[in-house]
Design a protein around this motif. Structure first.
Motif, PDB file in Angstrom:
ATOM      1  N   GLU A 215      16.639  19.968   6.381  1.00  0.00           N
ATOM      2  CA  GLU A 215      17.929  20.658   6.330  1.00  0.00           C
ATOM      3  C   GLU A 215      18.973  19.947   7.180  1.00  0.00           C
ATOM      4  N   LYS A 216      18.574  19.454   8.352  1.00  0.00           N
ATOM      5  CA  LYS A 216      19.514  18.797   9.260  1.00  0.00           C
ATOM      6  C   LYS A 216      20.128  17.564   8.603  1.00  0.00           C
ATOM      7  N   ARG A 217      19.289  16.730   7.990  1.00  0.00           N
ATOM      8  CA  ARG A 217      19.784  15.519   7.336  1.00  0.00           C
ATOM      9  C   ARG A 217      20.703  15.884   6.168  1.00  0.00           C
ATOM     10  N   TRP A 219      22.514  18.639   5.791  1.00  0.00           N
ATOM     11  CA  TRP A 219      23.777  19.159   6.311  1.00  0.00           C
ATOM     12  C   TRP A 219      24.681  18.023   6.780  1.00  0.00           C
ATOM     13  N   GLU A 220      24.120  17.076   7.529  1.00  0.00           N
ATOM     14  CA  GLU A 220      24.917  15.979   8.082  1.00  0.00           C
ATOM     15  C   GLU A 220      25.510  15.098   6.995  1.00  0.00           C
ATOM     16  N   TRP A 242      14.984  22.666  13.641  1.00  0.00           N
ATOM     17  CA  TRP A 242      16.416  22.779  13.346  1.00  0.00           C
ATOM     18  C   TRP A 242      16.645  23.979  12.445  1.00  0.00           C
ATOM     19  N   TRP A 244      19.686  26.197  10.096  1.00  0.00           N
ATOM     20  CA  TRP A 244      20.998  26.118   9.483  1.00  0.00           C
ATOM     21  C   TRP A 244      22.040  26.707  10.431  1.00  0.00           C
TER      22      TRP A 244
END
Length: 504
Positions: A215-217, A219-220, A242, A244
């Motif tokens: 999710e982090k990748r 989102w970025e 991580w 959201w």
């Protein structure tokens, strides 16, 4: 273009060189897809007729602007590589589209040797980046990984389109495309070995396919996509460290979204990850949404109902949604899903493991009923239905008689009732109605066409498309058949190679 050999005297007389050049350009413009080394097709054929045609063809840059080469088992590869270099040099200053493919059916053993040039210590891709500065489209399938790792970040100054399917990356990061100022469309195989293996200019991409990240990748990357119009991605894996963010990220430019949940084997039904992703993003301009589900869509199951309720509430916010596509194995309760997309004009359905009950439920849910006190008008703006009749079972072998399935009494009755009601309603509003069939089985498609032949004569628009089924290439690759149906990808034909490559 196929022409019998003729004498040099016939070629050199009567017809001026300028006329031949114009004929050759027309020949190149009429091609469908990139040219190949096939001696029975232009432009190679033009060099085998006579000496004058050879000179004219070699000097006509337009003939050599596209090339597709598929390398078989080792043998003639040094010869092919030399001819490939000559081909690219003839394009001179014209924009070049290049497609290189190692035949994965023969394995990758010795693949690096295929790309060695005659010059000691020289490799092919570095030679391309130095010699062909006008490369605008690049498709690389199963090439040796070290071909790209050593390239600098300014290797592709005019590259606009990139298709690079690869399963695992073991030779370090690729920086070659991180500073490609013209790159707008990129399609990459999901990377599970190293999520950051290939930095891209996210801020300038308009089309991207596909993620397999945390999710982090996700989102970025999406946060940087200020120009993105088309996004097709596998829903991100659930991370452990991580969460959201509380806020929702607005992706102002996005118009086309595909969320592929195919890989969640241990989570049948309507996967929570897809809802989680859609919940945390806002797409103000979204007009096309596609969901590709791994298992059955059983909306009558209590465990799925809360998620469906949330999905309906989320999708209803997209007032401009005109195209909705769903790929799953079971259509029980499809009428509930339709609540989320009341204004769509095109409904695209792919039923894996189809059976008469599922098809009957689908056609019944879409039928307009206006009979006295009982009235039902689902999807009132609907003007087109797309049905992909390819089934997961057909990927492996025929487990049932497809003709009997198509012509079953339930399918025939419900399909005809649905189309008749839609055709009548459309004509009453001065509109037309269209049905489109896709499939890998010609017999199955013909049986469906036969069902609606009289309705076509009454005004129904009909289109049928036979998909390029190949048992070796398409084994268990149903999760990507949607690419053949996607109307936006007709403007990006190179990306269809992603549908051919064996998954992961």
């Amino acid at each position: 273009m196929t022409t019998p050999a003729v004498s040099d005297g016939f070629c050199s007389s009567r017809v001026p060189e300028e006329i031949w050049r114009e004929i050759f350009r027309t020949c190149a413009d009429s091609r469908i897809g990139p040219a190949t080394f096939n001696p029975l097709e232009a432009p190679v054929l033009l060099t085998h007729i006579c000496s004058q045609w050879r000179l004219i063809a070699h000097d006509e840059e337009h003939l050599w602007t596209s090339l597709r080469v598929r390398y078989p088992s080792p043998g003639l590869d040094n010869w092919r590589l030399q001819h490939l270099c000559d081909w690219l040099q003839r394009a001179k200053r014209k924009e070049v589209r290049l497609h290189l493919e190692q035949d994965y059916a023969n394995g990758l053993q010795g693949a690096s040797a295929l790309f060695q040039l005659d010059i000691p210590g020289e490799r092919f891709m570095p030679w391309v980046t130095r010699s062909v500065k006008n490369l605008t489209s690049l498709v690389l399938i199963e090439i040796p990984q070290e071909e790209l790792v050593s390239l600098p970040d300014d290797s592709f100054p005019v590259l606009e389109r990139l298709v690079l399917p690869t399963k695992y990356w073991e030779h370090g990061r690729i920086w070659a495309f991180s500073d490609a100022p013209a790159l707008r469309r990129a399609a990459l195989e999901p990377q599970i070995a190293d999520p950051g293996f290939m930095p891209l200019p996210w801020h300038q991409l308009t089309h991207f396919l596909e993620f397999w990240e945390t999710e982090k990748r996700t989102w970025e990357c999406i946060e940087q996509m200020s120009c993105i119009r088309y996004l097709a991605m596998i829903s991100p894996r659930v991370g452990k460290s991580w969460r959201w963010p509380d806020e929702r990220l607005a992706v102002e430019s996005l118009e086309y979204l595909t969320v592929n949940l195919w890989d969640y084997d241990d989570n049948p039904g309507f996967q929570a990850e897809g809802i989680e992703f859609i919940r945390h993003f806002v797409f103000p301009r979204l007009k096309s949404l596609r969901l590709v589900l791994q298992h059955e869509l059983n909306l009558n199951r209590n465990a799925d109902w809360d998620l469906i309720e949330e999905f309906v509430d989320t999708v209803l916010q997209h007032k401009g949604l005109e195209y909705f596509s769903l790929s799953c194995a079971n259509m029980a309760g499809i009428d509930r899903m339709l609540e989320a997309i009341p204004e769509i004009k095109t409904l695209d359905i792919h039923l894996r493991n189809q059976n008469p009950k599922d098809l009957g439920a689908l056609f019944g849910a879409l039928t307009i009923v206006d009979d006295g006190p009982f009235q039902q008008r689902p999807l009132p703006q609907l003007r087109e239905v797309v049905l992909d009749l390819s089934t997961r079972n057909l990927c492996r072998k025929h487990w049932f008689n497809t003709s009997e399935l198509a012509c079953s009494e339930m399918v025939t009755l419900t399909l005809r009732n649905f189309l008749t009601s839609r055709l009548t309603a459309a004509e009453g509003e001065g509109e037309s109605f269209k049905i489109v069939f896709y499939g890998t089985d010609a017999t199955l498609i013909k049986s469906y066409i036969a069902m609606v032949d009289d309705l076509v004569k009454a005004g129904l628009q009909l289109e049928a498309n036979l998909l390029p089924y190949d048992k070796e290439d398409h084994e268990c690759n149903c999760s990507r058949w949607w690419m053949y149906r996607d109307p936006e990808l007709k403007e990006w034909p190179e990306v269809l190679e992603m549908a051919r490559v064996p998954p992961f």
